[in-house]
Design an enzyme around this catalytic site. Structure first.
Site, PDB file in Angstrom:
ATOM      1  N   ARG A  10     -49.919  31.842  55.774  1.00 44.71           N
ATOM      2  CA  ARG A  10     -50.592  32.858  56.687  1.00 44.71           C
ATOM      3  C   ARG A  10     -50.342  34.350  56.260  1.00 44.71           C
ATOM      4  NH1 ARG A  10     -47.876  35.331  60.762  1.00 44.71           N
ATOM      5  NH2 ARG A  10     -45.684  34.406  60.407  1.00 44.71           N
ATOM      6  N   GLU A  46     -28.787  40.665  68.147  1.00 45.78           N
ATOM      7  CA  GLU A  46     -29.801  39.919  68.442  1.00 45.78           C
ATOM      8  C   GLU A  46     -29.602  38.218  69.091  1.00 45.78           C
ATOM      9  OE1 GLU A  46     -33.638  37.893  65.799  1.00 45.78           O
ATOM     10  OE2 GLU A  46     -31.575  37.414  65.268  1.00 45.78           O
ATOM     11  N   TRP A  68     -37.105  42.945  66.086  1.00 49.96           N
ATOM     12  CA  TRP A  68     -38.148  42.485  66.800  1.00 49.96           C
ATOM     13  C   TRP A  68     -39.278  43.547  66.814  1.00 49.96           C
ATOM     14  CZ3 TRP A  68     -39.304  37.249  67.961  1.00 49.96           C
ATOM     15  CH2 TRP A  68     -38.231  36.487  67.658  1.00 49.96           C
ATOM     16  N   TYR A  91     -36.900  32.843  71.583  1.00 49.02           N
ATOM     17  CA  TYR A  91     -35.604  32.069  71.573  1.00 49.02           C
ATOM     18  C   TYR A  91     -35.114  31.876  72.744  1.00 49.02           C
ATOM     19  CZ  TYR A  91     -36.359  32.321  66.565  1.00 49.02           C
ATOM     20  OH  TYR A  91     -37.166  31.968  65.195  1.00 49.02           O
ATOM     21  N   CYS A 143     -38.367  30.169  64.079  1.00 46.41           N
ATOM     22  CA  CYS A 143     -38.332  29.431  62.805  1.00 46.41           C
ATOM     23  C   CYS A 143     -37.202  28.632  62.921  1.00 46.41           C
ATOM     24  CB  CYS A 143     -37.966  30.697  61.818  1.00 46.41           C
ATOM     25  SG  CYS A 143     -39.630  31.710  61.467  1.00 46.41           S
ATOM     26  N   ARG A 163     -37.370  25.220  60.557  1.00 46.43           N
ATOM     27  CA  ARG A 163     -38.843  24.910  59.884  1.00 46.43           C
ATOM     28  C   ARG A 163     -39.215  25.790  59.100  1.00 46.43           C
ATOM     29  NH1 ARG A 163     -43.183  27.898  61.274  1.00 46.43           N
ATOM     30  NH2 ARG A 163     -42.678  29.661  62.817  1.00 46.43           N
ATOM     31  N   SER A 164     -39.030  27.123  59.186  1.00 46.17           N
ATOM     32  CA  SER A 164     -39.465  28.255  58.151  1.00 46.17           C
ATOM     33  C   SER A 164     -38.427  28.861  57.749  1.00 46.17           C
ATOM     34  CB  SER A 164     -40.661  28.976  58.788  1.00 46.17           C
ATOM     35  OG  SER A 164     -41.084  30.092  58.056  1.00 46.17           O
ATOM     36  N   ASP A 166     -37.195  32.018  55.326  1.00 48.12           N
ATOM     37  CA  ASP A 166     -37.343  33.396  54.441  1.00 48.12           C
ATOM     38  C   ASP A 166     -35.974  33.419  53.780  1.00 48.12           C
ATOM     39  OD1 ASP A 166     -37.382  35.609  53.384  1.00 48.12           O
ATOM     40  OD2 ASP A 166     -38.376  36.866  55.048  1.00 48.12           O
ATOM     41  N   ASN A 174     -29.914  34.123  59.554  1.00 50.22           N
ATOM     42  CA  ASN A 174     -29.646  32.987  60.356  1.00 50.22           C
ATOM     43  C   ASN A 174     -28.350  32.296  60.312  1.00 50.22           C
ATOM     44  OD1 ASN A 174     -33.092  32.483  59.169  1.00 50.22           O
ATOM     45  ND2 ASN A 174     -32.375  33.324  61.319  1.00 50.22           N
ATOM     46  N   TYR A 206     -41.058  35.286  49.411  1.00 45.84           N
ATOM     47  CA  TYR A 206     -41.973  35.798  49.109  1.00 45.84           C
ATOM     48  C   TYR A 206     -42.334  36.331  47.716  1.00 45.84           C
ATOM     49  CZ  TYR A 206     -43.081  35.252  54.253  1.00 45.84           C
ATOM     50  OH  TYR A 206     -43.370  34.477  55.418  1.00 45.84           O
TER      51      TYR A 206
END
Length: 261
Positions: A10, A46, A68, A91, A143, A163-164, A166, A174, A206
């Site tokens: 994406r 956060e 954000w 979230y 994510c 799930r995703s 980076d 995270n 990436y």
């Protein structure tokens, strides 16, 4: 970098692997990345915003968190935002105010904490942010999608499914965020924080970040720091920024990388 598959997505080209798991024992120290600097103050801000079910980017900014900002201003989201800076039902809103079909809301985190205290060996200490019925009401679909608590021998563990992933910018953040959440819930339930288990779905780098990865891979990891929580805090909603500190954090220099939205 060596065995991943290059794929278009994406928001750019990635090199990815599917299905990984990492485990962190809190007895070894707090799992803050040491081969570059972790923005610990931003991360804890956060998380506190999530615990307060914030959905306005200005509320995160007041805590010192600007991660954000780009999502709030993204072209794909702004036409759907209810007001300037609106992030939608992200979230913390799902954690603390899941919308039930009868119009009531469910505080999943509070229910999980109560369950840990009253039925510690239940297999239902689950909190999910993945809500297909409200995905179009989120500035970013989650994510980290679901986490579960596990109690054994007076110790508390937490497993996250993401799930995703980076691996350059998101995952170090995270790891620290959910390890901190584990410590906080363990304190308010009078348990010892044990393991954070991180299960990754689409783990990717990436192409835009390849240079930063090569720099980081040349660095040797350092001794892990320690986490301090104010022992007077007994309720999850009572934690403030000054109650959470990272001690003896030794790290290599910052590696700047552009955020991909």
């Amino acid at each position: 970098m060596e065995t991943g598959v290059d794929r278009g997505g994406r928001n750019g080209l990635t090199r990815a692997l599917f299905g990984m798991q990492m485990r962190y024992d809190m007895a070894d120290g707090f799992p803050a990345v040491t081969t570059k600097k972790l923005a610990f103050r931003v991360m804890k801000a956060e998380l506190l915003g999530f615990l307060r079910a914030y959905s306005d980017v200005k509320d995160f900014q007041k805590l010192g968190c600007h991660v954000w900002d780009a999502n709030a201003a993204a072209d794909y989201w702004k036409p759907r935002a209810r007001f300037e800076g609106d992030l939608g039902r992200i979230y913390g809103v799902q954690w603390r105010a899941w919308q039930a079909p009868n119009g009531q809301t469910v505080d999943q985190l509070a229910e999980a904490i109560e369950g840990i205290q009253t039925q510690p060996y239940s297999r239902r200490h689950v909190v999910t942010a993945w809500n297909p019925g409200e995905s179009d009401q989120m500035a970013l679909e989650p994510c980290p999608t679901l986490f579960q608590f596990f109690v054994a021998d007076g110790k508390l563990s937490l497993q996250l499914y993401q799930r995703s992933c980076d691996m350059v910018l998101g995952v170090p953040f995270n790891i620290a965020s959910y390890a901190l959440l584990l410590h906080m819930v363990a304190q308010v339930t009078d348990l010892v924080p044990s393991e954070f288990i991180h299960t990754l779905g689409d783990a990717h780098i990436y192409h835009l970040h390849f240079e930063q990865v090569e720099t980081q891979l040349q660095r040797e990891p350092l001794e892990l720091p320690e986490l301090y929580l104010n022992p007077k805090i007994k309720l999850i909603d009572d934690f403030k920024r000054q109650d959470i500190k990272l001690c003896n954090y030794k790290h290599h220099g910052t590696i700047k990388a552009p955020m991909v939205v």
